[in-house]
Design a protein around this motif. Structure first.
Motif, mmCIF file in Angstrom:
data_model
loop_
_atom_site.group_PDB
_atom_site.id
_atom_site.type_symbol
_atom_site.label_atom_id
_atom_site.label_comp_id
_atom_site.label_asym_id
_atom_site.label_seq_id
_atom_site.Cartn_x
_atom_site.Cartn_y
_atom_site.Cartn_z
ATOM 1 N N ARG A 109 0.831 -1.210 0.000
ATOM 2 C CA ARG A 109 0.000 0.000 0.000
ATOM 3 C C ARG A 109 0.866 1.260 0.000
ATOM 4 O O ARG A 109 0.622 2.203 -0.762
ATOM 5 N N ALA B 123 2.740 1.731 -3.407
ATOM 6 C CA ALA B 123 1.849 2.229 -4.456
ATOM 7 C C ALA B 123 1.557 3.715 -4.263
ATOM 8 O O ALA B 123 1.539 4.493 -5.232
ATOM 9 N N ARG B 124 1.345 4.124 -3.024
ATOM 10 C CA ARG B 124 1.075 5.539 -2.757
ATOM 11 C C ARG B 124 2.285 6.403 -3.115
ATOM 12 O O ARG B 124 2.139 7.466 -3.729
ATOM 13 N N LEU C 58 4.717 5.719 -5.281
ATOM 14 C CA LEU C 58 4.991 5.719 -6.718
ATOM 15 C C LEU C 58 3.950 6.487 -7.521
ATOM 16 O O LEU C 58 4.149 6.722 -8.716
ATOM 17 N N SER C 59 2.864 6.882 -6.881
ATOM 18 C CA SER C 59 1.898 7.731 -7.587
ATOM 19 C C SER C 59 2.454 9.129 -7.814
ATOM 20 O O SER C 59 1.938 9.887 -8.632
ATOM 21 N N ASN C 60 3.536 9.453 -7.089
ATOM 22 C CA ASN C 60 4.124 10.785 -7.219
ATOM 23 C C ASN C 60 5.649 10.724 -7.218
ATOM 24 O O ASN C 60 6.317 11.671 -6.817
ATOM 25 N N GLU D 138 8.280 0.232 -9.917
ATOM 26 C CA GLU D 138 6.848 0.097 -10.160
ATOM 27 C C GLU D 138 6.222 -0.708 -9.026
ATOM 28 O O GLU D 138 6.906 -1.514 -8.385
ATOM 29 N N PRO D 139 4.923 -0.525 -8.782
ATOM 30 C CA PRO D 139 4.264 -1.344 -7.758
ATOM 31 C C PRO D 139 4.234 -2.811 -8.199
ATOM 32 O O PRO D 139 3.922 -3.117 -9.354
#
Length: 479
Positions: free
Chosen positions: A352, A355-356, A358-360, A408-409
């Motif tokens: 979790r 992923a958060r 790598l969104s930015n 990457e996630p």
């Protein structure tokens, strides 16, 4: 530890303890030495006396074990650490004579003959060989000459020169001290003090790889600085922090910093609120909940301070969900953010947070708060390694890992892992293979999870009280 196994060369005699027909046991500590090991095994196979060869593997991830087995050696697995590996091998073999060799060494014919003569004559003195470096450049002839001068003037003899010693003498000096570096110098100086160390005929040739990888001048001055500080009284545990290899898969410190600074990276530091009874629970069984929590508080603050200068946005990922106030009061994260890890097992929470992040961000590196050796340079090299790899992993000696980095996630990388067990690293490695992910490995480091991990240095640091702040301590140390 695994019981030694594998084929033996016909000249090695029979396996066993006191009843072994071989008078000589050869101990070779190894870690990721698949390429260097076969030539050495071919050399020792030419010995004219009965002997046994034992490769003590410290957790290799390449083909070291297979290479040892193919070369006719017995194999033992041990906790990583050259001194620890050599002592374990000596203890198992039970032979009257012991020969300690580094895996990247070669023995010439005069050395092989002098070994046989020394053992057959049962000479009570320990012996070492002349040093040569396997490179044609004149620079290395200067290093060899310098070492000969140090031997004569200061009695400095290194592990690269081998050690042939009778077991009773080895036992009388206490074996190798369990130090991260300088264990060879300590043993040889002890032998010189009692007049029991002599040069032997022949030459032991060692690899030039460390000089070539790190840079000849840099490596030379690092070695000189390290030995001077040691002779001046600095403890080996402190010297080891600067002596550790600084390259991961060919990435030097300057290139790592350059690549990392150009990448949009986030560093996630996983931390728990330091509540007695909920942190360092395995350690607390021995030293108590309060002292375990005190150690955790100091260790985590030190790690956060040490990684702060890494070229990445730092985020403290905290647990439990109601612990934000404690985290902010404890770590004083004015310069970075705090995110709650959320619910689920460790793998779910890591996935979790990754992923958060790598969104930015282009890359993310995740560390815990169990490995004090992790610093900004470790994180920098991890970020840079992601320039050519899908995943970067820092393996821990207990079978887990202290760092993981991704571009990457990859939720499947964390799902279904048996966390808090000695199989975490092995399971994760298999998962990367199944997912087709390329991996760059950092150096092996030690976690502090149980009483066995508490060195006298750490115990002294723990007993010094919680009131002293890290600003008074040297970053990267427990002093």
């Amino acid at each position: 530890m695994m019981v030694p196994q594998g084929p033996r060369h016909p000249s090695q005699g029979h396996a066993g303890g006191d009843g072994d027909t071989a008078a000589l046991g050869i101990v070779i500590p190894a870690l990721d030495e698949a390429e260097a090991l076969p030539p050495l095994l071919r050399d020792v196979a030419r010995l004219a006396i009965a002997h046994r060869v034992l490769v003590v593997d410290g957790g290799s991830r390449d083909g070291t074990v297979a290479a040892a087995r193919s070369g006719g050696a017995e194999i033992m697995r041990s906790r990583c650490g050259r001194a620890r590996q050599m002592n374990a091998g000596a203890s198992f073999l039970g032979t009257r004579w012991l020969l300690f060799l580094h895996a990247d060494s070669r023995l010439d014919d005069p050395a092989l003959r002098s070994i046989a003569t020394h053992v057959q004559g049962d000479v009570p003195m320990a012996g070492y060989f002349g040093l040569a470096i396997a490179h044609a450049h004149v620079y290395y002839r200067m290093i060899e000459a310098g070492q000969r001068i140090r031997e004569r003037l200061a009695g400095l003899v290194y592990g690269d020169q081998g050690l042939l010693i009778r077991r009773d003498l080895f036992t009388s000096i206490g074996g190798y001290p369990d130090e991260p570096i300088m264990e060879d110098v300590i043993v040889n100086r002890r032998l010189l003090e009692v007049g029991q160390l002599v040069p032997l005929a022949g030459t032991l040739t060692t690899s030039s790889r460390r000089y070539e990888e790190e840079g000849r001048v840099r490596a030379l001055f690092r070695n000189m600085r390290t030995i001077i500080r040691f002779l001046s009284g600095t403890q080996p545990s402190l010297l080891a922090r600067r002596y550790r290899p600084r390259r991961a898969q060919g990435i030097g410190p300057r290139k790592a910093a350059r690549v990392a600074s150009s990448a949009g990276a986030t560093l996630l530091v996983f931390a728990k609120a330091p509540r007695p009874g909920t942190v360092k629970t395995r350690l607390a069984r021995t030293i108590g909940d309060e002292r375990a929590a005190a150690l955790y508080r100091r260790m985590a603050r030190l790690i956060v301070a040490n990684v702060r200068s890494a070229p990445a946005r730092m985020v403290v990922c905290y647990d439990p969900p109601d612990g934000e106030g404690e985290i902010r009061n404890w770590l004083r994260p004015a310069l970075h953010q705090c995110w709650p890890q959320g619910t689920g097992d460790l793998g779910t929470r890591m996935s979790r947070m990754v992923a958060r992040a790598l969104s930015n961000a282009d890359r993310v590196v995740v560390i815990g708060t169990d490995t004090p050796a992790v610093g900004a340079d470790t994180v920098t090299r991890a970020i840079a390694a992601l320039d050519t790899a899908d995943v970067v992993i820092g393996p821990a000696r207990d079978g887990g890992y202290y760092l993981v980095g991704l571009q990457e996630p990859h939720p499947d990388l964390f799902a279904g892992i048996r966390w808090s067990t000695g199989s975490v690293l092995a399971e994760t490695t298999k998962r990367t293979e199944r997912l087709g992910l390329s991996v760059t490995w950092l150096e092996v480091e030690g976690d502090i999870d149980t009483a066995d991990d508490l060195t006298p240095e750490i115990m002294g640091w723990l007993g010094s009280g919680e009131r002293r702040t890290e600003s008074r301590a040297s970053p990267g140390s427990f002093s």
